[in-house]
Design an enzyme around this catalytic site. Sequence first.
Site, PDB file in Angstrom:
ATOM      1  N   THR A  95      -3.404  -4.599 -11.594  1.00  0.00           N
ATOM      2  CA  THR A  95      -2.985  -5.081 -10.282  1.00  0.00           C
ATOM      3  C   THR A  95      -3.463  -6.523 -10.106  1.00  0.00           C
ATOM      4  O   THR A  95      -3.103  -7.176  -9.152  1.00  0.00           O
ATOM      5  CB  THR A  95      -3.614  -4.224  -9.166  1.00  0.00           C
ATOM      6  OG1 THR A  95      -5.008  -4.072  -9.458  1.00  0.00           O
ATOM      7  CG2 THR A  95      -2.960  -2.858  -9.087  1.00  0.00           C
ATOM      8  N   LYS A 103       4.475   0.565 -12.901  1.00  0.00           N
ATOM      9  CA  LYS A 103       3.850   0.124 -14.164  1.00  0.00           C
ATOM     10  C   LYS A 103       3.682   1.298 -15.136  1.00  0.00           C
ATOM     11  O   LYS A 103       4.011   1.177 -16.317  1.00  0.00           O
ATOM     12  CB  LYS A 103       2.492  -0.546 -13.886  1.00  0.00           C
ATOM     13  CG  LYS A 103       2.623  -1.792 -13.005  1.00  0.00           C
ATOM     14  CD  LYS A 103       1.322  -2.507 -12.802  1.00  0.00           C
ATOM     15  CE  LYS A 103       0.296  -1.691 -12.018  1.00  0.00           C
ATOM     16  NZ  LYS A 103       0.734  -1.392 -10.625  1.00  0.00           N
ATOM     17  N   THR A 104       3.176   2.425 -14.629  1.00  0.00           N
ATOM     18  CA  THR A 104       2.999   3.599 -15.491  1.00  0.00           C
ATOM     19  C   THR A 104       4.358   4.073 -16.008  1.00  0.00           C
ATOM     20  O   THR A 104       4.509   4.428 -17.180  1.00  0.00           O
ATOM     21  CB  THR A 104       2.317   4.729 -14.696  1.00  0.00           C
ATOM     22  OG1 THR A 104       1.104   4.214 -14.147  1.00  0.00           O
ATOM     23  CG2 THR A 104       2.018   5.927 -15.571  1.00  0.00           C
ATOM     24  N   ASP A 147      -4.321   1.727 -18.272  1.00  0.00           N
ATOM     25  CA  ASP A 147      -4.128   1.400 -16.862  1.00  0.00           C
ATOM     26  C   ASP A 147      -5.376   0.668 -16.368  1.00  0.00           C
ATOM     27  O   ASP A 147      -6.461   0.862 -16.928  1.00  0.00           O
ATOM     28  CB  ASP A 147      -3.929   2.714 -16.082  1.00  0.00           C
ATOM     29  CG  ASP A 147      -3.199   2.487 -14.768  1.00  0.00           C
ATOM     30  OD1 ASP A 147      -2.832   1.342 -14.477  1.00  0.00           O
ATOM     31  OD2 ASP A 147      -2.984   3.477 -14.048  1.00  0.00           O
ATOM     32  N   ARG A 192       6.739   4.331  -4.675  1.00  0.00           N
ATOM     33  CA  ARG A 192       5.823   5.469  -4.463  1.00  0.00           C
ATOM     34  C   ARG A 192       5.851   5.894  -2.999  1.00  0.00           C
ATOM     35  O   ARG A 192       5.892   7.082  -2.686  1.00  0.00           O
ATOM     36  CB  ARG A 192       4.402   5.085  -4.875  1.00  0.00           C
ATOM     37  CG  ARG A 192       3.356   6.086  -4.376  1.00  0.00           C
ATOM     38  CD  ARG A 192       1.982   5.845  -4.949  1.00  0.00           C
ATOM     39  NE  ARG A 192       1.975   6.128  -6.364  1.00  0.00           N
ATOM     40  CZ  ARG A 192       1.307   5.416  -7.252  1.00  0.00           C
ATOM     41  NH1 ARG A 192       0.594   4.384  -6.873  1.00  0.00           N
ATOM     42  NH2 ARG A 192       1.355   5.741  -8.517  1.00  0.00           N
TER      43      ARG A 192
HETATM   44  P1  ATP Z   1      -0.439   2.651 -10.127  1.00  0.00           P
HETATM   45  O1  ATP Z   1      -0.790   1.246 -10.429  1.00  0.00           O
HETATM   46  O2  ATP Z   1      -1.009   3.152  -8.819  1.00  0.00           O
HETATM   47  O3  ATP Z   1      -0.651   3.604 -11.266  1.00  0.00           O
HETATM   48  P2  ATP Z   1       2.317   2.300 -10.848  1.00  0.00           P
HETATM   49  O4  ATP Z   1       2.748   0.879 -10.637  1.00  0.00           O
HETATM   50  O5  ATP Z   1       1.933   2.686 -12.223  1.00  0.00           O
HETATM   51  O6  ATP Z   1       1.162   2.638  -9.840  1.00  0.00           O
HETATM   52  P3  ATP Z   1       4.212   4.462 -11.013  1.00  0.00           P
HETATM   53  O7  ATP Z   1       3.242   5.585 -11.123  1.00  0.00           O
HETATM   54  O8  ATP Z   1       4.912   4.038 -12.253  1.00  0.00           O
HETATM   55  O9  ATP Z   1       3.514   3.218 -10.326  1.00  0.00           O
HETATM   56  O10 ATP Z   1       5.347   4.784  -9.931  1.00  0.00           O
HETATM   57  C1  ATP Z   1       5.084   5.521  -8.760  1.00  0.00           C
HETATM   58  C2  ATP Z   1       6.271   6.413  -8.420  1.00  0.00           C
HETATM   59  O11 ATP Z   1       7.394   5.614  -8.070  1.00  0.00           O
HETATM   60  C3  ATP Z   1       6.741   7.304  -9.560  1.00  0.00           C
HETATM   61  O12 ATP Z   1       7.124   8.551  -9.040  1.00  0.00           O
HETATM   62  C4  ATP Z   1       7.957   6.616 -10.112  1.00  0.00           C
HETATM   63  O13 ATP Z   1       8.876   7.520 -10.609  1.00  0.00           O
HETATM   64  C5  ATP Z   1       8.511   5.897  -8.897  1.00  0.00           C
HETATM   65  N1  ATP Z   1       9.130   4.632  -9.315  1.00  0.00           N
HETATM   66  C6  ATP Z   1       8.463   3.485  -9.545  1.00  0.00           C
HETATM   67  N2  ATP Z   1       9.313   2.511  -9.905  1.00  0.00           N
HETATM   68  C7  ATP Z   1      10.538   3.057  -9.901  1.00  0.00           C
HETATM   69  C8  ATP Z   1      11.847   2.535 -10.174  1.00  0.00           C
HETATM   70  N3  ATP Z   1      12.036   1.259 -10.506  1.00  0.00           N
HETATM   71  N4  ATP Z   1      12.887   3.365 -10.100  1.00  0.00           N
HETATM   72  C9  ATP Z   1      12.703   4.659  -9.738  1.00  0.00           C
HETATM   73  N5  ATP Z   1      11.499   5.204  -9.448  1.00  0.00           N
HETATM   74  C10 ATP Z   1      10.433   4.416  -9.526  1.00  0.00           C
END
Ligand code: ATP
Length: 334
Positions: A158, A64-65, A109, A217
């Site tokens: 989430t 998401k981030t 977030d 992750r």
């Molecule tokens: P949170 O809700 O805990 O903040 P999030 O959903 O925002 O989590 P991210 O921080 O965007 O998750 O992603 C976590 C890690 O996984 C990062 O290092 C990101 O680069 C990698 N990642 C996530 N999705 C992908 C994707 N589709 N392709 C490549 N890498 C990804």
Amino acid sequence: ERLVTTGADERERAAESALRPHGLEEFVGQKVVREQLSLVLDAAKARQAPSDHVLFSGPPGLGKTTLAMIVASEMGAPLRQSSGPAIQHAGDLAAVLSSLDEGEVLFLDEIHRMARPAEEMLYIAMEDFRVDVVVGKGAGATAIPLELPKFTLVGATTRAGLLPAPLRDRFGFTGYLDFYTPEELVQVLRRSASLLGVQLTAEGAAEIGGRSRGTPRIANRLLRRVRDWAQVRGSGIVDRGAARAALEVYEVDERGLDRLDRAVLDALCRRFGGGPVGLSTLAVVVGEEAETVETVAEPFLVREGLLGRTPRGRIALPDTWAHLGLTPPRDAPA
Ligand code: ATP
């Protein structure tokens, strides 16, 4: 700290930022969301206007981030980051909103954790690009309208179900992120390995991908740990042998279950004959807080069909017995 936890602390986030895809074409998987989002962004670019507000919903660690950052970079706009828990008063939000520049992308977030009065301020800001700043108290209080620049809000949650409908409705587009397939995780791992300068074989990637709980992750984290093992104990190459040996050290099994997950299943089958057993009893037996078992271990076990939740308690399912290499008793609940 569990190796397969879905959350990330500050240090891990710093390590993660080196692995973030910068554009939609680099973002692996989530085909539907990618296609929908690219339409929204391309249309906004064609109109030379800020994009509609966008919401991303899904479990932690699915990107998401990363997508919020991609929205900003695709729009050629700066990104401002904050989060629901950081906004406890309407004034906190007013301060952020009033300092935005035209076209800026504001990423909030955990938007479902924002304080109520701030939420109400946000509805108006999203729709009319205005906030009403209240000056004074009691009967003498007056609301002074303050014009805002046209910004794009990107929210992440989430728990989309927890957002009040008026807030949800003000997002022009909601992207629902789902767990990644093992093949998609292999692609994530390949990309990360090349960025980290790690030699990763196809079998090594498949082995790690299969243990990553559908979550990039976790895949990236396991890759870093296996790389350590390969450097210190192996040949430096992340292959199947290195992945298996390293993840055995960290007690992450071939389905991505760790010690706590297995302790829960083991107690359920061996101590309670497959249940039903109450959560608190189960937690005492594995020596954990009930809340830890419920929020940390259970969601994944339920999703994998390794644990059932019934009104009478937790039960083992056919796969649970199979995973532990046990034969279910004839009267086991199904
Ligand atoms: P949170 O809700 O805990 O903040 P999030 O959903 O925002 O989590 P991210 O921080 O965007 O998750 O992603 C976590 C890690 O996984 C990062 O290092 C990101 O680069 C990698 N990642 C996530 N999705 C992908 C994707 N589709 N392709 C490549 N890498 C990804």
